[in-house]
Scaffold this active site. Structure first.
Site, PDB file in Angstrom:
ATOM      1  N   ASP A 123     -39.193 -46.561 -34.657  1.00  0.00           N
ATOM      2  CA  ASP A 123     -38.485 -46.661 -33.382  1.00  0.00           C
ATOM      3  C   ASP A 123     -38.427 -45.293 -32.697  1.00  0.00           C
ATOM      4  O   ASP A 123     -38.650 -45.180 -31.485  1.00  0.00           O
ATOM      5  CB  ASP A 123     -37.070 -47.191 -33.644  1.00  0.00           C
ATOM      6  CG  ASP A 123     -36.236 -47.268 -32.377  1.00  0.00           C
ATOM      7  OD1 ASP A 123     -36.572 -48.079 -31.502  1.00  0.00           O
ATOM      8  OD2 ASP A 123     -35.270 -46.509 -32.261  1.00  0.00           O
TER       9      ASP A 123
ATOM     10  N   GLU B 220     -42.660 -51.895 -35.478  1.00  0.00           N
ATOM     11  CA  GLU B 220     -42.082 -50.542 -35.460  1.00  0.00           C
ATOM     12  C   GLU B 220     -42.246 -49.862 -36.821  1.00  0.00           C
ATOM     13  O   GLU B 220     -42.538 -48.666 -36.895  1.00  0.00           O
ATOM     14  CB  GLU B 220     -40.607 -50.601 -35.069  1.00  0.00           C
ATOM     15  CG  GLU B 220     -40.403 -50.847 -33.589  1.00  0.00           C
ATOM     16  CD  GLU B 220     -38.962 -50.663 -33.145  1.00  0.00           C
ATOM     17  OE1 GLU B 220     -38.757 -50.072 -32.082  1.00  0.00           O
ATOM     18  OE2 GLU B 220     -38.045 -51.129 -33.864  1.00  0.00           O
TER      19      GLU B 220
END
Length: 229
Positions: free
Chosen positions: A50, A122
């Protein structure tokens, strides 16, 4: 379970640490049924990914769209890194096919669950970064998440919230900005419901309802735009 080597080959990647690549696909539900499994869940890689994704997006925007404002960068980042976009990218790579899931999650179609596969995407970015380099992760994101999508979002200003879009539209067409009027505010403090109406040059337009003023305003702006454009 599909062979991860096939995925490496397909993406033209070469993980030096194969355990890191495998870790990308270990969903926490799997560990509930396999408590002695030698790898943890992919949540830490997802956290890392992220952050890497945020940096990739910032660098790309800074390099390619220097004329935009910092506020625009924030809106664009939110538009491209939302769950739906990440899930779409994960789906295009069939990442769900490689997931280690509990029997329950598998039975409940977890391999197509938007949140699960978006998190996996992610985690994959995080794994590429930690095993290889930022440059490799950057190239991966550009190819499989941005492609031509990000440029399209920017060109058509799809990153703007309905409220921002309506303001741009009314300023250009009527030389005024919309006024937001609270019609109702009901419910206890912890569970308020707001009803908000938009006025443009004194004329009533869309009405929005939400659990916050912002949510109600955005909904009202969206309805107004749909009628006006």
């Amino acid at each position: 379970m599909k062979n991860l080597g096939e995925l490496e080959k397909k993406l033209n990647l070469n993980f030096r640490n194969k355990h890191i690549m495998e870790n990308v696909f270990v969903h926490r539900s799997y560990l509930n049924e396999h408590r002695n499994y030698y790898l943890p869940s992919n949540e830490k890689l997802e956290f890392l990914g992220d952050s890497v994704l945020s940096l990739v997006t910032s660098v790309y925007l800074y390099k390619n769209y220097p004329h935009l404002r910092e506020g625009d960068y924030t809106e664009i980042k939110a538009a491209i890194v939302r769950t739906e976009s990440l899930a779409e990218a994960a789906k295009s790579l069939n990442l769900g096919d490689y997931l280690f899931l509990s029997r329950g999650q598998d039975h409940e179609n977890g391999r197509k669950n938007k949140n699960i596969i978006a998190d996996c995407f992610e985690a994959f970015i995080g794994a590429i970064f930690i095993d290889n380099s930022f440059e490799t992760a950057y190239g991966f994101v550009l190819k499989y998440l941005f492609s031509d999508k990000l440029d399209k979002i920017i060109k058509n200003k799809l990153y703007l919230s309905p409220k921002s879009s309506l303001q741009e539209y009314t300023q250009a067409k009527f030389k005024v900005t919309p006024t937001y009027k609270v019609l109702e505010e009901v419910g206890p403090e912890h569970n308020r419901i707001f009803k908000i109406e938009i006025l443009i040059k004194g004329k009533k337009h869309g009405v929005g309802i939400g659990k916050s003023k912002k949510e109600a305003e955005e909904q009202a702006a969206k309805k107004t735009l749909e009628k006006m454009i």
